[in-house]
Write a protein that holds these residues in place. Sequence first.
Motif, PDB file in Angstrom:
ATOM      1  N   GLU A 111      -1.878 -24.174 -65.058  1.00 55.21           N
ATOM      2  CA  GLU A 111      -1.640 -24.707 -66.426  1.00 55.21           C
ATOM      3  C   GLU A 111      -0.605 -25.671 -66.565  1.00 55.21           C
ATOM      4  O   GLU A 111       0.409 -25.721 -67.176  1.00 55.21           O
ATOM      5  CB  GLU A 111      -1.272 -23.366 -67.207  1.00 55.21           C
ATOM      6  CG  GLU A 111      -2.311 -22.320 -67.185  1.00 55.21           C
ATOM      7  CD  GLU A 111      -2.130 -21.582 -68.273  1.00 55.21           C
ATOM      8  OE1 GLU A 111      -1.541 -21.671 -69.367  1.00 55.21           O
ATOM      9  OE2 GLU A 111      -2.716 -20.287 -68.026  1.00 55.21           O
ATOM     10  N   HIS A 168      -6.605 -23.116 -69.483  1.00 54.41           N
ATOM     11  CA  HIS A 168      -7.432 -22.266 -70.608  1.00 54.41           C
ATOM     12  C   HIS A 168      -8.348 -23.270 -71.405  1.00 54.41           C
ATOM     13  O   HIS A 168      -9.113 -23.015 -72.370  1.00 54.41           O
ATOM     14  CB  HIS A 168      -6.621 -21.479 -71.650  1.00 54.41           C
ATOM     15  CG  HIS A 168      -5.835 -20.534 -70.781  1.00 54.41           C
ATOM     16  ND1 HIS A 168      -6.718 -19.535 -70.476  1.00 54.41           N
ATOM     17  CD2 HIS A 168      -4.536 -20.224 -70.539  1.00 54.41           C
ATOM     18  CE1 HIS A 168      -5.885 -18.476 -69.970  1.00 54.41           C
ATOM     19  NE2 HIS A 168      -4.733 -19.055 -69.818  1.00 54.41           N
ATOM     20  N   VAL A 174      -1.809  -1.481 -60.245  1.00 55.52           N
ATOM     21  CA  VAL A 174      -2.706  -2.452 -61.074  1.00 55.52           C
ATOM     22  C   VAL A 174      -3.194  -3.528 -59.996  1.00 55.52           C
ATOM     23  O   VAL A 174      -2.393  -4.011 -58.981  1.00 55.52           O
ATOM     24  CB  VAL A 174      -1.907  -3.407 -61.816  1.00 55.52           C
ATOM     25  CG1 VAL A 174      -2.734  -4.365 -62.661  1.00 55.52           C
ATOM     26  CG2 VAL A 174      -1.317  -2.691 -62.935  1.00 55.52           C
ATOM     27  N   ASN A 189      -6.058 -13.958 -70.424  1.00 52.51           N
ATOM     28  CA  ASN A 189      -4.584 -13.655 -69.837  1.00 52.51           C
ATOM     29  C   ASN A 189      -4.541 -12.312 -68.955  1.00 52.51           C
ATOM     30  O   ASN A 189      -5.161 -11.493 -69.356  1.00 52.51           O
ATOM     31  CB  ASN A 189      -3.776 -13.329 -71.077  1.00 52.51           C
ATOM     32  CG  ASN A 189      -3.636 -14.693 -71.953  1.00 52.51           C
ATOM     33  OD1 ASN A 189      -3.698 -14.831 -72.904  1.00 52.51           O
ATOM     34  ND2 ASN A 189      -3.208 -15.877 -71.051  1.00 52.51           N
ATOM     35  N   ALA A 231      -4.391  -6.475 -59.454  1.00 55.32           N
ATOM     36  CA  ALA A 231      -4.166  -7.760 -60.049  1.00 55.32           C
ATOM     37  C   ALA A 231      -5.438  -8.653 -59.594  1.00 55.32           C
ATOM     38  O   ALA A 231      -5.938  -9.549 -60.232  1.00 55.32           O
ATOM     39  CB  ALA A 231      -2.835  -8.610 -59.944  1.00 55.32           C
ATOM     40  N   ALA A 267      -6.031 -12.220 -66.142  1.00 57.33           N
ATOM     41  CA  ALA A 267      -7.090 -12.011 -65.169  1.00 57.33           C
ATOM     42  C   ALA A 267      -6.875 -12.043 -63.748  1.00 57.33           C
ATOM     43  O   ALA A 267      -7.664 -11.731 -62.933  1.00 57.33           O
ATOM     44  CB  ALA A 267      -8.079 -13.165 -65.425  1.00 57.33           C
ATOM     45  N   GLY A 268      -5.723 -12.688 -63.330  1.00 59.66           N
ATOM     46  CA  GLY A 268      -5.387 -12.486 -62.012  1.00 59.66           C
ATOM     47  C   GLY A 268      -5.255 -14.125 -61.464  1.00 59.66           C
ATOM     48  O   GLY A 268      -5.066 -14.286 -60.113  1.00 59.66           O
ATOM     49  N   LYS A 269      -5.327 -15.237 -62.263  1.00 56.97           N
ATOM     50  CA  LYS A 269      -5.605 -16.531 -61.693  1.00 56.97           C
ATOM     51  C   LYS A 269      -4.188 -16.790 -60.892  1.00 56.97           C
ATOM     52  O   LYS A 269      -4.208 -17.501 -59.794  1.00 56.97           O
ATOM     53  CB  LYS A 269      -5.573 -17.603 -62.927  1.00 56.97           C
ATOM     54  CG  LYS A 269      -6.995 -16.949 -63.897  1.00 56.97           C
ATOM     55  CD  LYS A 269      -7.149 -17.904 -65.136  1.00 56.97           C
ATOM     56  CE  LYS A 269      -5.877 -17.978 -65.997  1.00 56.97           C
ATOM     57  NZ  LYS A 269      -5.904 -16.692 -66.887  1.00 56.97           N
ATOM     58  N   SER A 270      -2.958 -16.707 -61.868  1.00 61.34           N
ATOM     59  CA  SER A 270      -1.848 -17.288 -61.204  1.00 61.34           C
ATOM     60  C   SER A 270      -1.682 -16.456 -59.794  1.00 61.34           C
ATOM     61  O   SER A 270      -1.117 -16.895 -58.824  1.00 61.34           O
ATOM     62  CB  SER A 270      -0.801 -16.855 -61.971  1.00 61.34           C
ATOM     63  OG  SER A 270      -0.846 -17.701 -63.236  1.00 61.34           O
ATOM     64  N   THR A 271      -1.938 -14.987 -59.998  1.00 58.64           N
ATOM     65  CA  THR A 271      -1.519 -14.330 -58.830  1.00 58.64           C
ATOM     66  C   THR A 271      -2.483 -14.758 -57.340  1.00 58.64           C
ATOM     67  O   THR A 271      -2.082 -14.922 -56.489  1.00 58.64           O
ATOM     68  CB  THR A 271      -2.012 -13.039 -59.019  1.00 58.64           C
ATOM     69  OG1 THR A 271      -1.208 -12.311 -60.201  1.00 58.64           O
ATOM     70  CG2 THR A 271      -1.504 -11.956 -57.752  1.00 58.64           C
TER      71      THR A 271
HETATM   72  N1  LIG Z   1       5.266  -9.517 -60.399  1.00 60.23           N
HETATM   73  C1  LIG Z   1       4.411  -8.682 -60.741  1.00 60.23           C
HETATM   74  N2  LIG Z   1       4.707  -7.462 -60.998  1.00 60.23           N
HETATM   75  C2  LIG Z   1       3.846  -6.752 -61.524  1.00 60.23           C
HETATM   76  N3  LIG Z   1       2.761  -6.954 -62.185  1.00 60.23           N
HETATM   77  C3  LIG Z   1       2.380  -8.275 -62.103  1.00 60.23           C
HETATM   78  C4  LIG Z   1       3.138  -9.195 -61.454  1.00 60.23           C
HETATM   79  N4  LIG Z   1       2.866 -10.439 -61.517  1.00 60.23           N
HETATM   80  C5  LIG Z   1       1.458 -10.233 -62.154  1.00 60.23           C
HETATM   81  N5  LIG Z   1       1.333  -8.927 -62.454  1.00 60.23           N
HETATM   82  C6  LIG Z   1       0.035  -8.275 -63.166  1.00 60.23           C
HETATM   83  O1  LIG Z   1      -1.135  -8.761 -62.465  1.00 60.23           O
HETATM   84  C7  LIG Z   1      -2.151  -9.118 -63.605  1.00 60.23           C
HETATM   85  C8  LIG Z   1      -2.378 -10.535 -63.375  1.00 60.23           C
HETATM   86  O2  LIG Z   1      -1.332 -11.460 -63.732  1.00 60.23           O
HETATM   87  P1  LIG Z   1      -1.669 -13.122 -63.656  1.00 60.23           P
HETATM   88  O3  LIG Z   1      -0.448 -13.641 -63.782  1.00 60.23           O
HETATM   89  O4  LIG Z   1      -2.227 -13.377 -62.291  1.00 60.23           O
HETATM   90  O5  LIG Z   1      -2.668 -13.246 -64.685  1.00 60.23           O
HETATM   91  P2  LIG Z   1      -3.141 -15.043 -65.031  1.00 60.23           P
HETATM   92  O6  LIG Z   1      -4.528 -14.580 -64.961  1.00 60.23           O
HETATM   93  O7  LIG Z   1      -2.623 -15.875 -64.581  1.00 60.23           O
HETATM   94  O8  LIG Z   1      -2.974 -14.672 -66.830  1.00 60.23           O
HETATM   95  P3  LIG Z   1      -2.304 -15.872 -67.598  1.00 60.23           P
HETATM   96  O9  LIG Z   1      -3.656 -16.619 -68.190  1.00 60.23           O
HETATM   97  O10 LIG Z   1      -1.736 -15.165 -68.785  1.00 60.23           O
HETATM   98  O11 LIG Z   1      -1.318 -16.808 -66.879  1.00 60.23           O
HETATM   99  C9  LIG Z   1      -1.446  -8.736 -64.731  1.00 60.23           C
HETATM  100  O12 LIG Z   1      -2.128  -7.563 -65.167  1.00 60.23           O
HETATM  101  C10 LIG Z   1      -0.117  -8.882 -64.521  1.00 60.23           C
HETATM  102  O13 LIG Z   1       0.511  -7.769 -65.517  1.00 60.23           O
END
Ligand SMILES: Nc1ncnc2c1ncn2[C@@H]1O[C@H](COP(=O)(O)OP(=O)(O)OP(=O)(O)O)[C@@H](O)[C@H]1O
Lengths: 266, 429
Positions: A175, A207, A24, A46, A26, A48-52
């Motif tokens: 958030e 959000h 993936v 959700n 991310a 989208a990769g923001k937290s990552t």
């Molecule tokens: N530790 C991890 N191991 C495997 N996949 C991960 C991990 N952390 C995040 N992902 C994947 O990376 C992608 C982005 O995740 P992320 O948490 O960055 O999303 P987000 O934009 O913060 O979403 P949300 O609005 O739900 O918080 C998702 O597909 C998630 O499944």
Amino acid sequence: MDATDATRTPLVVLRDISVSFGGVRAVDQVSAELYEGEVLGIVGHNGAGKSTLVKVLSGACKRDGGTIAIRGEDANIDNPRDARRYGIETIYQTLALADNVDAAANIFLGRELKTRWGTLDDLAMEAQARSVMGRLNPHFARFKDPVKSLSGGQRQSVAIARAILFNARILIMDEPTAALGPQETAQVGELVRKLKAERIGIILISHDIHDLFDLADRICAMKNGRVVGTARVSDVSKDEVLGMIILGKCPPGATPGPGAMVLETR
Amino acid sequence: MKPGRLHPLALFLRSTELDTRTLGLIAALLLIWIAFHLLSGGLFLTPRNLWNLSVQSSSVAVMATGMVLVIVTRNIDLSIGSMLGFIGMIMGVVQADWLPKLFGFEYPATWALTLAAGLAIGVVLGALQGFIIAYLGIPSFIVTLGGLLVWRGAAWWVTSGQTVAPLDDTFRLMGGGPEGSIGATWSWLVGIAACVAVVLSLANGRARRKKFQFPLRPIAAEIFLAGIACAAILGAIAVVNAYPWPIGSVRRYAQANHIVVPEGGLFIAHGIAIPVLVAIGVGVVMTFLAKRTRFGRYVYAIGGNPEAAELAGVNTRWVVMKVFMLMGLLAALSGAISIARLNAATNSEGTLAELLVIAASVIGGTSLAGGVGTVAGAMLGAVLMQSLQSGMVLLGVDTPLQNIVVGAVLVIAAWLDAVYRRRAGAAGS
Ligand SMILES: Nc1ncnc2c1ncn2[C@@H]1O[C@H](COP(=O)(O)OP(=O)(O)OP(=O)(O)O)[C@@H](O)[C@H]1O
Ligand SMILES: [Mg+2]
């Protein structure tokens, strides 16, 4: 005195950041900038990769590619300790609290105050915790209990208190108000404005488009790990931002990113 | 939350801010003691039995203080019994073989050099296991299970299975016995010093709370606490001072010092046994580490949420490795106490000790889920288990039944703890 004036050195520059988990992608080639005294809102569906993305900046997540520059100089951020050294503080979406110890111990975790004997100064920490929590959540009184027994909003206040107590120069808020009541949310809004006035750069993930239009100077929309577009809030409408989030359609007022107008494969 | 509805006594106890969990443990211990005393026709609560109980508990108690921290960080150490045996063998050979070859027999520093070597090896073995667990990410259960087999085998290798005896005379004092106790006068001095320390620390805590304008305990509660603590300390000293040396030791002592033993014998009190003093010292130091230092704070934070601790900038791997080093050190210290008491180092010393130590920690309120446990609780747990064992020996219960009872008590203690925590959690603690 434009915060995004092109002649000024950005506080943070993220360039071509990529993170993969197994297969993936991310975060995929994301670039973004943050200026002093600016609030950069990040939006996206959700997953989208923001937290990552922000975890890369806070040292919580290893990047597979890309560079980070702080005040124009390349920054080596490989773990949370490095990030703290650059004045980066983070309120994690998961809060990242140690459930079995009290609010003060969490707020000062990793930066405990010590007495002149070198022992933990619990009373001094509690006193400071009381004063900072008083600003965020005036009703909060449970300083002796492990944070496990606090409500979701109270826990969130503890996480926010931890991030603002140590003179952050760069504040990441993932958030931060998701669990807060209306009064506490308003207080966090006030706090963001105040910190902004102190020239702190803030990355705010939310959000709530309304709140973001209130607080942010610029908004960056992500979709499937890629940036759809970045725009000043005055240059786009809320519907256009929604269009970026849902359809990946970059409006004329925004600078398009690599994620704009991609062919939908899924 | 609603003090108005509480009994005045409960209210008073609450104002002392004592941990109810520890109070419950002390109550259980007293109950067991009284029950054995009645069942044995007055044999349990005697200076002799209590003194022996204190000595027998000390080895497990020393290791339990480290096991608490290991378990709090969500790990386990199954290797300490074998490590104790291995290091005990080495210490036996060092003091009975190597050092005498270098310096001759009864060299005054033999005991210190031996102990230092043992403690150093303990730290190294702990560091090795800790490194594999923390930095290579192998579960502690597996690593220390391996350690259990490896160190036990190594213990055999030291002398190809031969027992090392006798040991250095000074070293043997660590095992207790009439000479290995500090006598009446020193015991009273230690007791008085402990009382002074209790009062000073209460006064200091009060002064600091005042400085930060935090609510203070009612002064009556402070006096009550100080009074109870001092009474317990001085009472314990009075008990160990009421246990006289056996006639044989007195006669030997009198002969050596050219004293004429008067009619009706000479009363020489044991006082506090040295291993007990060591265990108490370890307990104080470990409590200090756990409660008052950054290291201790990190240990608990890691147990509560390892990821959060890491994100907060704690070097979690290094902290975990240090915990295992500490555990190795304490296993070595326990080894010294054990072989000194036996006056011999055998390669089976400490067999199953790891299980007794884990049981003591759990009875003392340490949660295997991590994050929860106190040093004092684990030491009380060690005393409670030893009380059960000695009480049953006193009653003439067979060994198999003893094991059944101790096993059942362990499970019941864990269950009671779970019930207590659920209640405390529901009531908002
Ligand atoms: N530790 C991890 N191991 C495997 N996949 C991960 C991990 N952390 C995040 N992902 C994947 O990376 C992608 C982005 O995740 P992320 O948490 O960055 O999303 P987000 O934009 O913060 O979403 P949300 O609005 O739900 O918080 C998702 O597909 C998630 O499944
Ligand atoms: Mg997220």
